[in-house]
Scaffold this motif. Structure first.
Motif, PDB file in Angstrom:
ATOM      1  N   CYS A  33      -0.030  -7.649   4.834  1.00  0.00           N
ATOM      2  CA  CYS A  33       1.228  -8.274   4.448  1.00  0.00           C
ATOM      3  C   CYS A  33       2.352  -7.474   5.092  1.00  0.00           C
ATOM      4  O   CYS A  33       2.371  -6.236   5.002  1.00  0.00           O
ATOM      5  CB  CYS A  33       1.371  -8.247   2.934  1.00  0.00           C
ATOM      6  SG  CYS A  33       3.049  -8.611   2.366  1.00  0.00           S
ATOM      7  N   VAL A  34       3.241  -8.174   5.777  1.00  0.00           N
ATOM      8  CA  VAL A  34       4.474  -7.533   6.229  1.00  0.00           C
ATOM      9  C   VAL A  34       5.497  -7.802   5.123  1.00  0.00           C
ATOM     10  O   VAL A  34       5.898  -8.943   4.897  1.00  0.00           O
ATOM     11  CB  VAL A  34       4.941  -8.089   7.585  1.00  0.00           C
ATOM     12  CG1 VAL A  34       6.172  -7.321   8.055  1.00  0.00           C
ATOM     13  CG2 VAL A  34       3.821  -8.000   8.604  1.00  0.00           C
ATOM     14  N   SER A  35       5.862  -6.744   4.429  1.00  0.00           N
ATOM     15  CA  SER A  35       6.616  -6.862   3.186  1.00  0.00           C
ATOM     16  C   SER A  35       8.112  -6.818   3.439  1.00  0.00           C
ATOM     17  O   SER A  35       8.581  -6.049   4.284  1.00  0.00           O
ATOM     18  CB  SER A  35       6.203  -5.704   2.269  1.00  0.00           C
ATOM     19  OG  SER A  35       7.101  -5.553   1.203  1.00  0.00           O
ATOM     20  N   GLY A  83      10.870  -4.442  -8.997  1.00  0.00           N
ATOM     21  CA  GLY A  83      10.270  -3.138  -9.256  1.00  0.00           C
ATOM     22  C   GLY A  83       8.933  -2.925  -8.583  1.00  0.00           C
ATOM     23  O   GLY A  83       8.281  -1.897  -8.787  1.00  0.00           O
ATOM     24  N   ALA A  84       8.505  -3.877  -7.775  1.00  0.00           N
ATOM     25  CA  ALA A  84       7.191  -3.741  -7.143  1.00  0.00           C
ATOM     26  C   ALA A  84       7.185  -2.641  -6.084  1.00  0.00           C
ATOM     27  O   ALA A  84       8.099  -2.550  -5.270  1.00  0.00           O
ATOM     28  CB  ALA A  84       6.768  -5.068  -6.519  1.00  0.00           C
ATOM     29  N   ASN A  85       6.157  -1.834  -6.112  1.00  0.00           N
ATOM     30  CA  ASN A  85       5.851  -0.891  -5.040  1.00  0.00           C
ATOM     31  C   ASN A  85       4.902  -1.633  -4.097  1.00  0.00           C
ATOM     32  O   ASN A  85       3.751  -1.921  -4.467  1.00  0.00           O
ATOM     33  CB  ASN A  85       5.164   0.346  -5.626  1.00  0.00           C
ATOM     34  CG  ASN A  85       4.680   1.311  -4.558  1.00  0.00           C
ATOM     35  OD1 ASN A  85       4.333   0.909  -3.458  1.00  0.00           O
ATOM     36  ND2 ASN A  85       4.630   2.584  -4.901  1.00  0.00           N
ATOM     37  N   PRO A  86       5.353  -1.965  -2.894  1.00  0.00           N
ATOM     38  CA  PRO A  86       4.532  -2.857  -2.053  1.00  0.00           C
ATOM     39  C   PRO A  86       3.103  -2.359  -1.851  1.00  0.00           C
ATOM     40  O   PRO A  86       2.148  -3.132  -2.007  1.00  0.00           O
ATOM     41  CB  PRO A  86       5.308  -2.889  -0.727  1.00  0.00           C
ATOM     42  CG  PRO A  86       6.718  -2.597  -1.104  1.00  0.00           C
ATOM     43  CD  PRO A  86       6.639  -1.628  -2.251  1.00  0.00           C
ATOM     44  N   MET A  87       2.948  -1.102  -1.539  1.00  0.00           N
ATOM     45  CA  MET A  87       1.600  -0.589  -1.267  1.00  0.00           C
ATOM     46  C   MET A  87       0.713  -0.605  -2.509  1.00  0.00           C
ATOM     47  O   MET A  87      -0.488  -0.780  -2.435  1.00  0.00           O
ATOM     48  CB  MET A  87       1.689   0.847  -0.719  1.00  0.00           C
ATOM     49  CG  MET A  87       1.991   0.931   0.746  1.00  0.00           C
ATOM     50  SD  MET A  87       0.581   0.408   1.775  1.00  0.00           S
ATOM     51  CE  MET A  87      -0.478   1.867   1.624  1.00  0.00           C
ATOM     52  N   ARG A  88       1.308  -0.369  -3.649  1.00  0.00           N
ATOM     53  CA  ARG A  88       0.529  -0.370  -4.885  1.00  0.00           C
ATOM     54  C   ARG A  88       0.296  -1.773  -5.406  1.00  0.00           C
ATOM     55  O   ARG A  88      -0.795  -2.111  -5.867  1.00  0.00           O
ATOM     56  CB  ARG A  88       1.275   0.444  -5.963  1.00  0.00           C
ATOM     57  CG  ARG A  88       0.591   0.504  -7.313  1.00  0.00           C
ATOM     58  CD  ARG A  88       1.503   1.135  -8.366  1.00  0.00           C
ATOM     59  NE  ARG A  88       2.658   0.287  -8.637  1.00  0.00           N
ATOM     60  CZ  ARG A  88       3.729   0.644  -9.350  1.00  0.00           C
ATOM     61  NH1 ARG A  88       3.800   1.864  -9.842  1.00  0.00           N
ATOM     62  NH2 ARG A  88       4.739  -0.186  -9.546  1.00  0.00           N
ATOM     63  N   ASP A  89       1.326  -2.599  -5.328  1.00  0.00           N
ATOM     64  CA  ASP A  89       1.303  -3.838  -6.097  1.00  0.00           C
ATOM     65  C   ASP A  89       0.894  -5.078  -5.308  1.00  0.00           C
ATOM     66  O   ASP A  89       0.325  -6.004  -5.887  1.00  0.00           O
ATOM     67  CB  ASP A  89       2.673  -4.052  -6.744  1.00  0.00           C
ATOM     68  CG  ASP A  89       2.956  -2.980  -7.806  1.00  0.00           C
ATOM     69  OD1 ASP A  89       2.011  -2.614  -8.532  1.00  0.00           O
ATOM     70  OD2 ASP A  89       4.098  -2.511  -7.885  1.00  0.00           O
ATOM     71  N   GLU A 101       6.045   1.329   7.782  1.00  0.00           N
ATOM     72  CA  GLU A 101       6.464   1.360   6.381  1.00  0.00           C
ATOM     73  C   GLU A 101       6.529  -0.033   5.751  1.00  0.00           C
ATOM     74  O   GLU A 101       6.508  -0.166   4.534  1.00  0.00           O
ATOM     75  CB  GLU A 101       7.834   2.041   6.264  1.00  0.00           C
ATOM     76  CG  GLU A 101       7.807   3.522   6.516  1.00  0.00           C
ATOM     77  CD  GLU A 101       7.565   3.886   7.971  1.00  0.00           C
ATOM     78  OE1 GLU A 101       8.024   3.136   8.858  1.00  0.00           O
ATOM     79  OE2 GLU A 101       6.896   4.902   8.229  1.00  0.00           O
ATOM     80  N   TRP A 102       6.617  -1.053   6.600  1.00  0.00           N
ATOM     81  CA  TRP A 102       6.743  -2.419   6.101  1.00  0.00           C
ATOM     82  C   TRP A 102       5.392  -3.120   5.929  1.00  0.00           C
ATOM     83  O   TRP A 102       5.351  -4.266   5.531  1.00  0.00           O
ATOM     84  CB  TRP A 102       7.629  -3.230   7.050  1.00  0.00           C
ATOM     85  CG  TRP A 102       9.089  -3.081   6.800  1.00  0.00           C
ATOM     86  CD1 TRP A 102       9.890  -3.979   6.133  1.00  0.00           C
ATOM     87  CD2 TRP A 102       9.936  -1.997   7.174  1.00  0.00           C
ATOM     88  NE1 TRP A 102      11.173  -3.497   6.077  1.00  0.00           N
ATOM     89  CE2 TRP A 102      11.246  -2.298   6.706  1.00  0.00           C
ATOM     90  CE3 TRP A 102       9.742  -0.799   7.845  1.00  0.00           C
ATOM     91  CZ2 TRP A 102      12.330  -1.443   6.904  1.00  0.00           C
ATOM     92  CZ3 TRP A 102      10.811   0.064   8.045  1.00  0.00           C
ATOM     93  CH2 TRP A 102      12.081  -0.256   7.566  1.00  0.00           C
ATOM     94  N   VAL A 103       4.318  -2.424   6.234  1.00  0.00           N
ATOM     95  CA  VAL A 103       3.012  -3.087   6.300  1.00  0.00           C
ATOM     96  C   VAL A 103       2.102  -2.628   5.165  1.00  0.00           C
ATOM     97  O   VAL A 103       2.008  -1.438   4.878  1.00  0.00           O
ATOM     98  CB  VAL A 103       2.353  -2.781   7.658  1.00  0.00           C
ATOM     99  CG1 VAL A 103       0.934  -3.312   7.691  1.00  0.00           C
ATOM    100  CG2 VAL A 103       3.177  -3.412   8.767  1.00  0.00           C
ATOM    101  N   VAL A 104       1.448  -3.582   4.545  1.00  0.00           N
ATOM    102  CA  VAL A 104       0.511  -3.299   3.458  1.00  0.00           C
ATOM    103  C   VAL A 104      -0.846  -3.883   3.814  1.00  0.00           C
ATOM    104  O   VAL A 104      -0.974  -5.108   3.973  1.00  0.00           O
ATOM    105  CB  VAL A 104       1.004  -3.923   2.133  1.00  0.00           C
ATOM    106  CG1 VAL A 104      -0.015  -3.695   1.022  1.00  0.00           C
ATOM    107  CG2 VAL A 104       2.364  -3.370   1.759  1.00  0.00           C
ATOM    108  N   PRO A 105      -1.883  -3.071   3.947  1.00  0.00           N
ATOM    109  CA  PRO A 105      -3.202  -3.623   4.235  1.00  0.00           C
ATOM    110  C   PRO A 105      -3.763  -4.348   3.011  1.00  0.00           C
ATOM    111  O   PRO A 105      -3.645  -3.854   1.891  1.00  0.00           O
ATOM    112  CB  PRO A 105      -4.033  -2.386   4.572  1.00  0.00           C
ATOM    113  CG  PRO A 105      -3.345  -1.256   3.890  1.00  0.00           C
ATOM    114  CD  PRO A 105      -1.888  -1.609   3.843  1.00  0.00           C
ATOM    115  N   ILE A 106      -4.324  -5.523   3.243  1.00  0.00           N
ATOM    116  CA  ILE A 106      -4.935  -6.277   2.146  1.00  0.00           C
ATOM    117  C   ILE A 106      -6.311  -6.734   2.595  1.00  0.00           C
ATOM    118  O   ILE A 106      -6.559  -6.919   3.783  1.00  0.00           O
ATOM    119  CB  ILE A 106      -4.074  -7.482   1.720  1.00  0.00           C
ATOM    120  CG1 ILE A 106      -3.639  -8.279   2.944  1.00  0.00           C
ATOM    121  CG2 ILE A 106      -2.864  -7.029   0.934  1.00  0.00           C
ATOM    122  CD1 ILE A 106      -2.767  -9.460   2.629  1.00  0.00           C
TER     123      ILE A 106
END
Lengths: 456, 456, 456, 456
Positions: free
Chosen positions: D141-143, D403-409, D203-208
């Protein structure tokens, strides 16, 4: 001198209630003309196997903070098996030694006549002059755990540890009624749920406002449902977060309520562990996504770790596996709900009748950084690797009633029933009228039913 | 292929660093011309008592996320006693088996040459091309606990359990320098504080901005101070509330930092327990309101309960005593900071050299509803009454580094030093230049000093 | 029908207390022979400037949950200035319109005779038959905020919002005594602290166990100290963390207690803001590290941001400055303690007599991610940039009494006094016997003293 | 000197990317041969109504922490309406002035060519040499919100406020590709989702890790879903408790995700408010128990209070109604998700196009002791009664991304999708291929669809 004054002298409720009937009329909401009321109750005397018999009693007048509740339903809690049924097929167990709710048990040969049962739901019939919380006609839960709102624990957000429970001993009971032969009868845990009337103190009563059926309400308000829902949904200990992995060790009615609480709270993976197939089936019915049989798969700790690993195991990417000396992944939350056997079950027995193995496995299957919530009544001592205990990263919450504050949380749980979020019927697999209590309690004792509700 | 790519394949740091010097120049903030740098270091080889000698080494070039720090001060941590000094007068102990910080120990006969020491403060000399957090010239703490900001634990508020620490094993070390005979030298825990230069990875480094004296800074940034202050003042586990009762079991530098953290956080009663008189004296100096000697008063649990009882013991009035089966009052917070002896001390020995008794007493002296935070490295297994463990109302927090997040909290602790809230000098009772390290470490080993700082 | 029964019918305390004296003897701990007790009280009648006079009254008997406390000390709270003194030199203000504690004010021309004062400390003289929390002889705080332990807010950890306070209106008062001419006298806020005796209900009383001097105890137990210490040290809202940056806007006795609470909780930087020099001086004396004068430095928001910036401003290094649209750094915690002027002060006037500017500045000087706690009684409306309000990252806590739970926290605050962590004398700059009350209240009104304590 | 070094000097990303292609090969996981890659993108230039056209671009090489993602799906976020479509039928609005995600808008006449879109999902094609978090082939996800793990906010549990977002301005963009005429093209918010390729920073990327369909995944990973689920299920702000009453003000895709989050978290009563009937219908479909139309029922605050009152209103019994000056009952949690209109909708218009009324009502309909979470982009200033604001007992949480932490949530939210707890299809009512983007965005602009997903 009146009874309620003795509370602050640590002799709570020791004295015989002696209040004059007239005083109730002076302060009460309504004249509490209950002195001649007769009712049926299961009375336990002596130590044999037929210790508990159905009797007709005459109610004593209530005073001070006492009140009378007409029972609608009461749960036949496993922790009372020994006290109610006496020695069954398991002489090794110590019946009645560990009553949930802190109440006293009638020891073998104990002379007192006691109404067992430490919870129930019903309608308030009469209140003593100092009762503030409810009035006649209110529907209430008589909770196994009291809530006073003023003790050290209640004030610090730990009403599950309300000191009215902790300080109460066998000598604090007072007679609530008389048998036809004049024998005074006491109520276990100041509750005495196995009767048509319960006499209790205000601190044990929670007003609820619902039209739910008595058996369903008795189920959701039982001490086991409250503890299971509390351990998963209350803010006191470690409330389950949505999308988390929850493991429930032991699927009696408490564990199955924890399974439901985890589902209600939005857990995405719920692993339920029990050796009894019928319980695992109900677990799947009420929300478990996986079930494990500790008899078939002796390494349940490893199985939980596997089920809680993720496709992504890379450090930089938030993978769960912690590796190293601290072991692999594990559950975010582990709810331990096993406890010791009171008698040998007539279904698949758990690997350890003392409940110690379940406690230790629960601790081990929790992920570093995760939460272990324990709720059971085990026998013996628990032994844990000291380094893991000291710096293994787990937080362990030892709560009573799953951390539930009765006054705050029981109305919430009733709301979950009313909105069909909680399934009471799947757990109350036996429902009997008052006459059927003994047979139903044997089913509970031998674990041939999930749990049983007596309606009265 | 460069080393830093292997991280995500769970082979972190296994390979020898092979990056070409040219690549560093390409990406780096400044060309890192450090290839010919020579420096002194205490190098540990083999298993004997004279295993650790002062050597002159030649630094290898850094690359990727590596960086070089010129050491200002490093704490001589008790957990490294066995690894640095070898077998002393205590053959029963297992030297080096439980290094704090997860680092590998040089086992007896281990062929590797290792610079011990798992923390320190200093000035960044050079950084690899991927380093983002600091730049040359920054003053930094090299922390015993890393913080990556991206792993499962860091993301969930448990940077004290950062997986870079947990997953790291002896095979993950890489050579940082060479001896004059060509032997490759490694850094313990990826840190190697017993040297004039430390080579570490970015995740272990925390930038700090202060003019504090090196020895004071080395003290407050040491793993033991961080753990003691963390356990009492960080939000991760159970931060001490103002006006509360705190008990600290074990008054080495970690426990004495916990005493200070409790004072800083506003505790009104601080009970410090240690068998060593010199430590109890320092405890009183830095904030303890009471001290207990477990040799003189063997029932320290009962003493803590007495000291934490209040004039008001009435239920209705918020009195602390919980009574009943769950025992009397106790501390609101218990910080366990004992751990196992590496060698027999030359001062008053604690009642149990394994550290198990301290753990169990710490659990017992906590009030129902209170918090136990454990921080030590014990030997063996801990055994607790199962009913107390299951439903006794205590919350147990097993944290690493007292729950401190190095990047968040070490700058906070330096602020406490700068504002004179933390007393470093009372704990750093021995301060030596690099040549004096061995003598100072013996003082630490025999507990004849509180702790020692090597300045370099 | 007795008064205490009406509580559950939402007509709390409306009716005149009519209980027969005999009933108290039946249930009480001790016969409450108080019917002929005479005592002095400052009685407020009508709307003029000389509305409040010292009278000798005859106590009415107490019943139900009522009790009588012999006053040792009471704080002359600024929020009562209008009600006690009537119109002073400030016709623009609305005297008595916003009494702290929710109590009713005697409006101009109001016929009732009222004893003002919404708090105090003293010794219980007699208790009604239903009182459980205290007994005769106990030392107690009569708190401006009640705690019942059973209402929606108390059950959810918000005893600062106990509904007994919120639902109470002018019509809920009952007569506590009679003037010599037979006029019935009422107690403001069910407390009436400006008298030798206070008659209150159990929910307003907190038992405390201390040998502190009356004036010191009256100070620390006052509503303003409780709110200031609550806002900084209680877990309800946003307790200050050690090493943090705290800003206190407004340094009356509430703000100065917040300064002390921040110091006790371990804050490293405490910035106190007030236009009155004498208050800034006391702020420095009790823990502020910086003081700002909003008259001299009109851009206090910017000054706070500067004082809370750090040497390190780099993104990768945890620097505080958030930059961007959301503005620079700011305080971790802002405690707003300004409020509206009741009359024009005879010292340096604040920039905005309505208290609105202070509220808005408090919000603005909080860092993104920080906490704003408001405690004051302003006049008008607060206006905030909608985008900052919506997504600016600040958490705003609107609490009563600073989030303090009287039963839990007032004993904690007394402990802070007893252990010399809280400095009461620096705030109680005027202490007078009962005859000196009016003069002392004028000092409070004109802000020529920090605050005043009346001993009785 | 390479670009990524400038980050720590607050000039993040200002310079043109100039890294030599060779360097990528030296450090990269795999040679990133992307220099000749051509792809289609919607490019926005100038200020007119036809500012955005589909172009074929040539990708520039990536370096440092940059990476290339092949787009699978991207949400057409309402906050970009003005920037993408230009002036529509609503000259009063200020198009593009308040882009969610902090990204810069192409002002009218702005010379730059920009790919709009601030989020998306896809497959990593190539990574720069310093990228650690993902590798080629990962689904990500590019957050809209970055997470760096090292800044002040990330370290303090507020990754929703990651300073990489806050400090970023229009001048921080760098060219990612070139048009056929040689014009350099930039990516909005460092993302540029309206294209077949996205070039962003690590920093904008979250692996899923999921097999979910692209459109569903694009929906649940969109900034609006993340904010709605974050506001209700993340621990950062005020996570919804089971059995609670939740009110959602505004039922666009953010509000409807909040409705779903409230359902997932176990809320028993969910009241959804919107003037658009189609949205209210979807609200009921995805979990709302009640819907309110602010056009039909102008006093929605009062209606929410009525719906959140309980049969039990007695003080002693935990009844919700707080009474008194602070008003009646209200919701436990209010999620405000309204915001300002960019253009006049072609469906039922809300009562206030600025979004201010919704904010104020949200504040008012929250119960004392409850929580207000705001998430919107309003225009103007919010005005609130100062006394209610100061001591009304409400806690207001102003978070970014709920309040979402992208990497966590975000991985947690994908889990909710995979386990069918989150309904993506009900919200993604328009799904189009890349060619259909403009038409779909007009539906979004006029609110004739819930939201639209572009697959690429």
């Amino acid at each position: 001198m009146s009874k309620q004054r003795t509370v602050s002298r640590r002799e709570i409720l020791k004295s015989t209630a002696m209040a004059a009937a007239g005083s109730a009329a002076l302060f009460g909401q309504a004249p509490a003309v209950v002195t001649t009321r007769r009712f049926r109750a299961w009375v336990t005397r002596g130590g044999g196997t037929s210790r508990t018999t159905l009797q007709e009693l005459t109610l004593r007048p209530v005073t001070g903070r006492q009140l009378v509740v007409r029972t609608e339903a009461t749960n036949l809690c496993y922790s009372n098996v020994g006290a109610v049924l006496g020695p069954l097929n398991n002489p090794g167990a110590a019946p009645g030694t560990a009553p949930r709710g802190g109440g006293p048990a009638a020891g073998p040969g104990g002379g007192r006549a006691i109404v067992q049962g430490h919870g129930g739901v019903g309608i308030v019939e009469a209140v003593g002059p100092e009762v503030r919380r409810v009035k006649a006609g209110d529907r209430v839960c008589v909770s196994g755990t009291p809530q006073c709102g003023s003790c050290y624990q209640c004030l610090r957000g730990r009403a599950d540890m309300c000191q009215f429970l902790a300080r109460q001993g066998p000598n604090d009971l007072f007679p609530i009624a008389d048998m036809s032969d004049g024998t005074a009868v006491y109520a276990n845990s100041l509750i005495g749920g196995l009767a048509e009337l319960m006499v209790t103190n205000e601190e044990w009563v929670v007003p609820i406002f619902t039209k739910a059926a008595p058996a369903d309400l008795g189920m959701v308000c039982s001490c086991v449902s409250v503890a299971g829902l509390g351990a998963t949904t209350c803010p006191t200990l470690a409330p389950v977060q949505p999308a988390s992995i929850v493991d429930v060790v032991g699927c009696g009615p408490l564990g199955l309520s924890a399974v439901q609480g985890a589902r209600i709270a939005g857990a995405s993976t719920i692993i339920a562990i029990d050796s009894v197939k019928a319980r695992r089936d109900v677990a799947l019915q009420v929300g478990a996504t996986h079930v494990l049989d500790p008899l078939a798969d002796r390494n349940v700790v490893q199985r939980v770790r596997e089920l809680s690993s993720t496709p992504n195991n890379r450090l930089w990417s938030g993978g769960r596996d912690s590796g190293g000396l601290l072991g692999g992944a594990g559950a975010d939350y582990v709810i331990e709900a096993a406890g010791a056997d009171a008698v040998a079950p007539k279904v698949e027995a758990s690997p350890d009748p003392t409940g110690i193995l379940a406690l230790q496995q629960a601790y081990d299957m929790c992920a570093p950084g995760g939460h272990v919530v324990t709720t059971s009544l085990p026998r013996g001592k628990v032994t844990i690797s000291a380094v893991t205990f000291a710096i293994g990263g787990k937080t362990h919450h030892a709560g009573q009633a799953g951390g539930a504050n009765p006054m705050r949380d029981i109305p919430r749980f009733v709301e979950l029933l009313d909105k069909k979020q909680y399934n009471a019927k799947a757990l109350a697999t036996t429902v009997v009228p008052i006459q059927g209590m003994l047979d139903a309690y044997e089913q509970v004792a031998y674990r041939t039913t999930i749990t049983a509700i007596m309606t009265a």
